[in-house]
Scaffold this motif. Structure first.
Motif, PDB file in Angstrom:
ATOM      1  N   ALA A  67       9.274  51.414  62.083  1.00 20.21           N
ATOM      2  CA  ALA A  67       7.961  51.969  61.309  1.00 20.21           C
ATOM      3  C   ALA A  67       7.738  53.357  62.033  1.00 20.21           C
ATOM      4  O   ALA A  67       7.207  54.461  61.401  1.00 20.21           O
ATOM      5  N   HIS A  68       8.144  53.602  63.461  1.00 21.03           N
ATOM      6  CA  HIS A  68       7.857  54.916  64.144  1.00 21.03           C
ATOM      7  C   HIS A  68       9.080  56.077  63.454  1.00 21.03           C
ATOM      8  O   HIS A  68       8.599  57.195  63.354  1.00 21.03           O
ATOM      9  N   GLU A  69       9.881  55.504  62.781  1.00 18.36           N
ATOM     10  CA  GLU A  69      10.986  56.584  62.250  1.00 18.36           C
ATOM     11  C   GLU A  69      10.751  56.865  60.816  1.00 18.36           C
ATOM     12  O   GLU A  69      11.400  57.548  60.052  1.00 18.36           O
ATOM     13  N   LYS A  70       9.695  56.063  60.248  1.00 17.33           N
ATOM     14  CA  LYS A  70       9.390  56.399  58.756  1.00 17.33           C
ATOM     15  C   LYS A  70       8.641  57.755  58.463  1.00 17.33           C
ATOM     16  O   LYS A  70       7.837  57.895  57.395  1.00 17.33           O
ATOM     17  N   THR A  71       8.616  58.656  59.187  1.00 14.10           N
ATOM     18  CA  THR A  71       8.027  60.057  58.861  1.00 14.10           C
ATOM     19  C   THR A  71       8.857  60.611  57.909  1.00 14.10           C
ATOM     20  O   THR A  71       9.961  60.418  57.983  1.00 14.10           O
ATOM     21  N   GLY A  72       8.219  61.550  57.254  1.00 12.93           N
ATOM     22  CA  GLY A  72       8.781  62.195  56.215  1.00 12.93           C
ATOM     23  C   GLY A  72       9.726  63.410  56.599  1.00 12.93           C
ATOM     24  O   GLY A  72       9.370  63.947  57.896  1.00 12.93           O
ATOM     25  N   GLY A  73      11.147  63.775  56.017  1.00 13.85           N
ATOM     26  CA  GLY A  73      11.854  64.955  56.623  1.00 13.85           C
ATOM     27  C   GLY A  73      12.503  64.461  58.096  1.00 13.85           C
ATOM     28  O   GLY A  73      12.666  65.484  58.768  1.00 13.85           O
ATOM     29  N   ASN A  74      12.535  63.224  58.295  1.00 19.42           N
ATOM     30  CA  ASN A  74      13.488  63.118  59.581  1.00 19.42           C
ATOM     31  C   ASN A  74      14.649  63.632  59.750  1.00 19.42           C
ATOM     32  O   ASN A  74      15.364  63.046  58.583  1.00 19.42           O
ATOM     33  N   ILE A  75      14.951  64.203  60.699  1.00 22.24           N
ATOM     34  CA  ILE A  75      16.593  64.603  60.597  1.00 22.24           C
ATOM     35  C   ILE A  75      17.529  63.567  60.758  1.00 22.24           C
ATOM     36  O   ILE A  75      17.338  62.523  61.726  1.00 22.24           O
ATOM     37  N   PRO A  76      18.380  63.741  59.589  1.00 21.30           N
ATOM     38  CA  PRO A  76      19.251  62.216  59.588  1.00 21.30           C
ATOM     39  C   PRO A  76      19.948  61.748  60.757  1.00 21.30           C
ATOM     40  O   PRO A  76      20.206  60.704  61.279  1.00 21.30           O
ATOM     41  N   GLN A  77      20.540  62.655  61.619  1.00 22.00           N
ATOM     42  CA  GLN A  77      21.351  62.347  62.734  1.00 22.00           C
ATOM     43  C   GLN A  77      20.198  61.789  63.904  1.00 22.00           C
ATOM     44  O   GLN A  77      20.634  60.946  64.521  1.00 22.00           O
ATOM     45  N   ARG A  78      18.952  62.540  63.918  1.00 18.40           N
ATOM     46  CA  ARG A  78      18.032  61.896  64.879  1.00 18.40           C
ATOM     47  C   ARG A  78      17.506  60.427  64.491  1.00 18.40           C
ATOM     48  O   ARG A  78      17.572  59.511  65.295  1.00 18.40           O
ATOM     49  N   GLU A  79      17.429  60.311  63.246  1.00 14.17           N
ATOM     50  CA  GLU A  79      17.000  58.947  62.767  1.00 14.17           C
ATOM     51  C   GLU A  79      17.922  57.958  63.252  1.00 14.17           C
ATOM     52  O   GLU A  79      17.775  56.800  63.619  1.00 14.17           O
ATOM     53  N   ALA A  80      19.380  58.215  62.708  1.00 14.77           N
ATOM     54  CA  ALA A  80      20.527  57.312  63.241  1.00 14.77           C
ATOM     55  C   ALA A  80      20.545  57.066  64.435  1.00 14.77           C
ATOM     56  O   ALA A  80      20.603  55.971  65.030  1.00 14.77           O
ATOM     57  N   THR A 131       2.352  56.281  61.304  1.00 14.58           N
ATOM     58  CA  THR A 131       2.641  55.980  59.741  1.00 14.58           C
ATOM     59  C   THR A 131       1.823  54.781  59.593  1.00 14.58           C
ATOM     60  O   THR A 131       1.437  53.785  60.528  1.00 14.58           O
ATOM     61  N   THR A 132       1.733  54.303  58.383  1.00 16.22           N
ATOM     62  CA  THR A 132       0.856  53.186  58.044  1.00 16.22           C
ATOM     63  C   THR A 132       1.558  51.971  58.525  1.00 16.22           C
ATOM     64  O   THR A 132       0.937  51.203  59.040  1.00 16.22           O
ATOM     65  N   GLU A 133       2.940  52.078  58.596  1.00 14.04           N
ATOM     66  CA  GLU A 133       3.592  50.805  59.174  1.00 14.04           C
ATOM     67  C   GLU A 133       3.435  50.577  60.412  1.00 14.04           C
ATOM     68  O   GLU A 133       3.125  49.272  60.938  1.00 14.04           O
ATOM     69  N   GLU A 134       3.275  51.768  61.131  1.00 11.46           N
ATOM     70  CA  GLU A 134       2.988  51.644  62.642  1.00 11.46           C
ATOM     71  C   GLU A 134       1.670  50.977  62.788  1.00 11.46           C
ATOM     72  O   GLU A 134       1.439  50.001  63.701  1.00 11.46           O
ATOM     73  N   ILE A 135       0.510  51.496  62.019  1.00 15.79           N
ATOM     74  CA  ILE A 135      -0.689  50.792  62.372  1.00 15.79           C
ATOM     75  C   ILE A 135      -0.782  49.614  61.848  1.00 15.79           C
ATOM     76  O   ILE A 135      -1.301  48.894  62.497  1.00 15.79           O
ATOM     77  N   ALA A 136      -0.094  49.030  60.912  1.00 14.56           N
ATOM     78  CA  ALA A 136      -0.108  47.450  60.437  1.00 14.56           C
ATOM     79  C   ALA A 136       0.662  46.766  61.659  1.00 14.56           C
ATOM     80  O   ALA A 136       0.096  45.816  61.936  1.00 14.56           O
ATOM     81  N   ALA A 137       1.509  47.124  62.316  1.00 15.77           N
ATOM     82  CA  ALA A 137       2.208  46.383  63.380  1.00 15.77           C
ATOM     83  C   ALA A 137       1.354  46.316  64.382  1.00 15.77           C
ATOM     84  O   ALA A 137       1.192  45.301  65.141  1.00 15.77           O
ATOM     85  N   MET A 138       0.576  47.499  64.879  1.00 22.86           N
ATOM     86  CA  MET A 138      -0.370  47.355  66.008  1.00 22.86           C
ATOM     87  C   MET A 138      -1.539  46.672  65.662  1.00 22.86           C
ATOM     88  O   MET A 138      -1.931  45.791  66.628  1.00 22.86           O
TER      89      MET A 138
END
Length: 405
Positions: free
Chosen positions: A310-323, A237-244
């Motif tokens: 930032a790693h969890e900011k992908t689209g359509g992430n399953i809500p249970q998995r994200e939590a 994600t854009t945010e992962e790249i910015a952090a790295m």
């Protein structure tokens, strides 16, 4: 790290079903729009015979429902438009691979195409020189020309298919984020345990603000290669790249190299802990906790939180998995921050204790017969109270919940 596609894999794809999905989604969008419009009009016209406060409340609610339904229709149209575009790109490039591969293999130069899209000859240039003598030099030059041409066309098309397959999937499913918050919440199964329900709602993050890209590339990739570190780009994600890239600026290339190795270290330790629960079970909780504990130790709790979220900011992430991931990440960071001098073995023991005392969360995705639960029955669960045989990954992609973190 993304899995490389092969020539035989992409030539074996049947894209007709994707085209059928486009048609189904367009028809669904039209149906929702028609039905919600008709229902909304009837509710709006009810004032003449339902003029009380309750009638006004009903009309207000009907207007909101109509808006949410029309938004859902727009999401289906967006999914259909995205998928149609990607199918077209895939068909075009796969056609190029198929045609150029056939031409190469039918040529007089005894060529063949490797699985990674490159073209080679079964005969050496010396053999070609001898065979076409006294015009050997010209023959070798001609053969090399055609090898280069076929190689460029096929490998470029395969790379483009890879990009569409990876980046396109991210952008495609990102359309789901445009659903109304009430729709997102309404289709998500809530745990009976109020604490778990709160975790499910609170431990969600907003979708990435940018477009996912392959990384490391450019200056950082060159710096890694100069150190003898060969790391294939992954879709971030854009945010992962910015952090790295912040880590690169503040701590240098060695820190980036170490950060990129930590997920594999954590995955290896998790597999040793519980090889049968890697998919959203106790081992997956272990992996996330140990990964974040290591990052917190080495790069600080704040940076670890920024990168892991930032790693969890992908689209359509399953809500249970994200939590699950965000909660377990947080537990791991606390372990790392509170034990800055702990050895890897000591960190692993602390992670194990958290999981086996029931502080971590996992996903219950199977019934007692081992069958996958339908999406509306998949639940977030405590790591200790859940049978390991019942954990697993929910099928497909999820309707995301509104982000909070």
């Amino acid at each position: 790290m993304m899995e490389e596609l092969t020539v035989s894999t992409v030539l074996g794809w049947d894209l007709r079903y994707l085209s059928q999905c486009v048609t189904i989604m367009i028809e669904t969008a039209k149906s929702i729009e028609t039905e919600s419009g008709a229902a909304g009009s009837k509710i709006e016209q009810s004032e003449s015979y339902f003029s009380s406060a309750a009638g006004t409340a009903s009309r207000n609610r009907g207007a909101v429902d109509k808006t949410d339904a029309l938004t859902t229709s727009d999401v289906f149209e967006g999914l259909a438009a995205s998928l149609k575009l990607y199918v077209g790109e895939l068909e075009s490039n796969i056609k190029t691979i198929r045609e150029q591969k056939a031409e190469a293999e039918d040529s007089v130069w005894d060529l063949f195409v490797t699985e990674d899209g490159h073209v080679k000859s079964r005969t050496s240039n010396w053999e070609t020189f001898i065979e076409y003598n006294p015009f050997g030099s010209a023959a070798v030059s001609t053969k090399e020309f055609w090898i280069t041409r076929y190689d460029n066309l096929i490998s470029a098309a395969l790379t483009w298919v890879q990009r569409v397959d990876q980046e396109g999937a991210e952008l495609y499913i990102k359309n789901m984020e445009n659903l109304a918050d009430r729709v997102k919440t309404g289709v998500t199964a809530m745990p009976a345990d109020p604490e778990l329900a709160k975790i499910l709602l609170d431990y969600q993050t907003d979708v990435s603000a940018g477009t996912p890209r392959l990384w490391p590339v450019g200056v950082v990739a060159d710096a890694l290669k100069e150190r003898g570190i060969d790391i294939s780009p992954s879709l971030l994600t854009t945010e992962e790249i910015a952090a790295m890239e912040e880590l690169y600026r503040t701590r240098g290339v060695d820190a980036v190299a170490e950060a990129l190795t930590l997920p594999d270290i954590a995955a290896g330790a998790a597999s040793e802990y519980s090889p049968t629960t890697i998919a959203d079970g106790q081992a997956d909780a272990y992996r996330h906790m140990y990964w974040n504990a290591l990052m917190s130790q080495k790069f600080g709790e704040d940076w670890a939180e920024t990168y892991a979220t930032a790693h969890e900011k992908t689209g359509g992430n399953i809500p249970q998995r994200e939590a699950m991931d965000l909660w377990n990440n947080e537990l791991g960071r606390k372990i790392g921050a509170e034990n800055p001098n702990a050895t890897p073995e000591q960190l692993q023991e602390l992670v194990r204790q958290e999981i086996e005392s029931g502080q971590a969360v996992v996903i219950t995705a199977k019934d007692h017969n081992g069958n996958a639960l339908p999406a509306n029955e998949v639940q977030l669960s405590w790591s200790r109270s859940t049978d390991q045989n019942l954990t697993g990954s929910p099928a497909g992609v999820g309707v995301p919940l509104p982000g909070g973190k």
